[in-house]
Design a protein around this motif. Sequence first.
Motif, short mmCIF file in Angstrom:
data_model
loop_
_atom_site.label_atom_id
_atom_site.label_comp_id
_atom_site.label_asym_id
_atom_site.label_seq_id
_atom_site.Cartn_x
_atom_site.Cartn_y
_atom_site.Cartn_z
N ILE A 133 11.49 1.59 -8.01
CA ILE A 133 10.22 1.25 -8.64
C ILE A 133 10.41 1.26 -10.16
CG2 ILE A 133 7.77 1.84 -8.86
CD1 ILE A 133 8.08 3.47 -6.25
N PHE A 134 10.30 0.07 -10.75
CA PHE A 134 10.41 -0.09 -12.20
C PHE A 134 9.02 -0.34 -12.78
CE2 PHE A 134 14.54 -1.53 -10.54
CZ PHE A 134 15.42 -0.77 -11.31
N LYS A 139 0.83 -1.20 0.00
CA LYS A 139 0.00 0.00 0.00
C LYS A 139 0.87 1.25 0.00
CE LYS A 139 -3.65 0.39 2.52
NZ LYS A 139 -4.55 0.46 3.70
N MET A 140 1.97 1.20 0.74
CA MET A 140 2.88 2.34 0.79
C MET A 140 3.42 2.67 -0.60
SD MET A 140 6.45 2.92 0.67
CE MET A 140 7.22 1.42 1.28
N LEU A 141 3.82 1.65 -1.36
CA LEU A 141 4.39 1.88 -2.69
C LEU A 141 3.34 2.32 -3.70
CD1 LEU A 141 6.95 -1.07 -2.87
CD2 LEU A 141 7.47 1.36 -2.74
N LYS A 142 2.12 1.87 -3.54
CA LYS A 142 1.05 2.29 -4.43
C LYS A 142 0.55 3.70 -4.11
CE LYS A 142 -2.17 -0.62 -5.63
NZ LYS A 142 -3.27 -1.62 -5.55
N SER A 175 2.67 5.71 -11.01
CA SER A 175 2.30 4.74 -9.98
C SER A 175 2.01 3.39 -10.62
CB SER A 175 1.07 5.22 -9.21
OG SER A 175 1.35 6.43 -8.53
N LEU A 176 2.24 2.33 -9.87
CA LEU A 176 1.95 0.98 -10.35
C LEU A 176 0.58 0.54 -9.82
CD1 LEU A 176 5.37 -0.81 -9.75
CD2 LEU A 176 4.44 -0.02 -11.93
N ASP A 177 -0.21 -0.11 -10.69
CA ASP A 177 -1.49 -0.65 -10.27
C ASP A 177 -1.30 -1.94 -9.46
OD1 ASP A 177 -2.94 1.36 -11.52
OD2 ASP A 177 -2.94 0.30 -13.43
#
Length: 270
Positions: A246-247, A172-175, A218-220
């Motif tokens: 983040i790739f 959740k943090m990365l999204k 952002s990544l889904d």
Amino acid sequence: MELRGILQGLTHEYHGGDKPVDYYLNIGGYRLPLNEWLGSELTISFLGEKNCIACGRKTNKTFNSGYCYPCFTKLPENDLCIVKPHECHFDLGTCRDESFGERYCMIPHFVYLAVSSDIKVGLTRKHNELRRWVDQGAIRAIPIAELPTRRMAGELEFHLSQFLPDKTNWRKMLKGDVKEIDLLAMRDEVYGHFPEQFKAFQYREDEWVDIAYPILESLDKINSKTLDKEEQLGGRLIGVKAQYLIFEMGVFQVRKHAGYQVEIKAKTSA
């Protein structure tokens, strides 16, 4: 650009305001400024060897983000009380290194509230809070108590963890899937849970810290990538947050791979 060497964790510089944190990838004594490579192609190749980040010996497996087993079992920074500070045993005379304990544990600590995946409670050494908050991917944080030792801060954090999470949901943090939270109102609510012996240590700061990260997209879906399963990974770098690269194809936790001998190649996208 090509670099070879032992991978270390990400380091960063916080500038305040809306300016994103500046991130650096540390490899073989060189600091690669990652913000400059956002949007570019970055590949990380494992060269087949791991070395302890403390003693340098070759090891088949690393522990606690980069240590060989002997250093994991002997060094004070790897003791159980580091992750469970309320179980600090310095006063019992069984600290692995008393000088380490005096420098890192028997000094003032903050207990804080931070918003990363949700509201959480945590602790950190005083004057180390920004480093700690960025490493956790917090977007907002505020100290709520100042305690004279790590153990006391750990005891308060452990008590408050009955009412608030003390862990971060890294996906959740990365999204960036985070709800808006009024930290001052939450702090006042949390003060109601302070045991009597800790009320004198309440720390009232009327402004929180906001933290912005260098993220283009952002990544889904968050897919975690590791060099233990793929000898080479990477692609277009679209962001950096906490200790993650983040790739487009997924995320890479850098600190988890500390001690790995790697080759880094970076080139601007056509």
